[in-house]
Design an enzyme around this catalytic site. Structure first.
Site, PDB file in Angstrom:
ATOM      1  N   ASP A 263       0.862  -1.178   0.000  1.00 40.80           N
ATOM      2  CA  ASP A 263       0.000   0.000   0.000  1.00 40.80           C
ATOM      3  C   ASP A 263       0.901   1.232   0.000  1.00 40.80           C
ATOM      4  O   ASP A 263       1.920   1.265   0.693  1.00 40.80           O
ATOM      5  CB  ASP A 263      -0.893  -0.016   1.247  1.00 40.80           C
ATOM      6  CG  ASP A 263      -2.016   0.993   1.169  1.00 40.80           C
ATOM      7  OD1 ASP A 263      -1.722   2.216   1.162  1.00 40.80           O
ATOM      8  OD2 ASP A 263      -3.182   0.580   1.137  1.00 40.80           O
ATOM      9  N   ILE A 264       0.537   2.250  -0.782  1.00 45.67           N
ATOM     10  CA  ILE A 264       1.381   3.452  -0.860  1.00 45.67           C
ATOM     11  C   ILE A 264       1.276   4.319   0.394  1.00 45.67           C
ATOM     12  O   ILE A 264       2.139   5.147   0.634  1.00 45.67           O
ATOM     13  CB  ILE A 264       1.089   4.297  -2.120  1.00 45.67           C
ATOM     14  CG1 ILE A 264      -0.346   4.793  -2.129  1.00 45.67           C
ATOM     15  CG2 ILE A 264       1.424   3.533  -3.378  1.00 45.67           C
ATOM     16  CD1 ILE A 264      -0.615   5.859  -3.174  1.00 45.67           C
TER      17      ILE A 264
ATOM     18  N   HIS B 188      -9.986  -4.956  -3.520  1.00 43.41           N
ATOM     19  CA  HIS B 188      -8.674  -5.086  -2.905  1.00 43.41           C
ATOM     20  C   HIS B 188      -8.806  -5.388  -1.418  1.00 43.41           C
ATOM     21  O   HIS B 188      -9.578  -4.769  -0.706  1.00 43.41           O
ATOM     22  CB  HIS B 188      -7.801  -3.850  -3.136  1.00 43.41           C
ATOM     23  CG  HIS B 188      -8.396  -2.548  -2.688  1.00 43.41           C
ATOM     24  ND1 HIS B 188      -9.418  -1.912  -3.372  1.00 43.41           N
ATOM     25  CD2 HIS B 188      -8.119  -1.762  -1.625  1.00 43.41           C
ATOM     26  CE1 HIS B 188      -9.727  -0.785  -2.753  1.00 43.41           C
ATOM     27  NE2 HIS B 188      -8.958  -0.679  -1.682  1.00 43.41           N
ATOM     28  N   LEU B 189      -8.056  -6.381  -0.997  1.00 46.05           N
ATOM     29  CA  LEU B 189      -8.024  -6.814   0.386  1.00 46.05           C
ATOM     30  C   LEU B 189      -6.853  -6.136   1.073  1.00 46.05           C
ATOM     31  O   LEU B 189      -5.709  -6.263   0.622  1.00 46.05           O
ATOM     32  CB  LEU B 189      -7.868  -8.336   0.456  1.00 46.05           C
ATOM     33  CG  LEU B 189      -7.683  -8.933   1.851  1.00 46.05           C
ATOM     34  CD1 LEU B 189      -8.971  -8.788   2.663  1.00 46.05           C
ATOM     35  CD2 LEU B 189      -7.275 -10.399   1.748  1.00 46.05           C
ATOM     36  N   HIS B 190      -7.138  -5.418   2.155  1.00 41.68           N
ATOM     37  CA  HIS B 190      -6.070  -4.831   2.964  1.00 41.68           C
ATOM     38  C   HIS B 190      -5.546  -5.904   3.906  1.00 41.68           C
ATOM     39  O   HIS B 190      -6.322  -6.584   4.582  1.00 41.68           O
ATOM     40  CB  HIS B 190      -6.598  -3.646   3.785  1.00 41.68           C
ATOM     41  CG  HIS B 190      -6.895  -2.442   2.961  1.00 41.68           C
ATOM     42  ND1 HIS B 190      -5.955  -1.462   2.714  1.00 41.68           N
ATOM     43  CD2 HIS B 190      -8.020  -2.060   2.330  1.00 41.68           C
ATOM     44  CE1 HIS B 190      -6.499  -0.521   1.968  1.00 41.68           C
ATOM     45  NE2 HIS B 190      -7.753  -0.863   1.713  1.00 41.68           N
TER      46      HIS B 190
END
Length: 168
Positions: free
Chosen positions: A55-56, A124-126
């Site tokens: 993740d950015i 999207h899965l964190h």
């Protein structure tokens, strides 16, 4: 004019020159662009089904996004048929954590932002770890089973319609 022996016509990769997007690709989606290496972001995993990258704006020391390689809308667009995909996304998240030295999988947070609280409409899965080291804002943004962030189990349960088993 004489033809030159042994020459063959140049091979053109139509997929690279066509303006028609490939199946499962949304040319306006930043995650599709990352998966297709159009944007310089290191892919920790990329195969036909699942891709993973950092993740950015990490919310924890380890914060990864696991996405379907082909474009799938946000978690509200999931159906029963997507259960194996979501399970594979979770397994990929666990594998990436373990490859990066995270051994305590009890101190991990997996989840999806519920629309309209997701900034990218590509599923999207964190994957965040260790959850115990998340700062105040991250604890708020990735708050378990809040109105805006849901863990994997409720969506799987909802999709499987097996609420008593959590989708297993």
């Amino acid at each position: 004019m004489a033809a030159v022996e042994g020459t063959q016509p140049a091979q053109v990769d139509v997929s690279k020159t066509s303006n028609v997007p490939a199946e499962g690709y949304d040319k306006t989606c930043i995650f599709c662009k990352i998966v297709n290496k159009e944007i310089g972001n290191e892919l920790l995993r990329c195969d036909e089904e699942i891709s993973c990258f950092r993740d950015i704006k990490p919310g924890a020391p380890h914060h990864y996004l696991v996405v379907p390689t082909k474009h799938v809308g946000n978690c509200k667009s999931l159906s029963k048929e997507h259960v194996p995909l979501v399970k594979k996304m979770v397994e990929t998240g666990k594998e990436i954590l373990q490859k990066n030295g995270v051994t305590d999988l009890s101190d991990v947070r997996f989840g999806f932002h519920w629309p309209p609280f997701c900034s990218v409409t590509h599923l999207h899965l964190h994957v965040l770890a260790p959850a115990s080291q998340m700062g105040f804002m991250s604890r708020l943004i990735y708050r378990l089973n809040s109105y805006w962030f849901v863990t994997v189990r409720p969506p799987l349960c909802y999709l499987c319609q097996k609420c008593n088993t959590g989708g297993d």
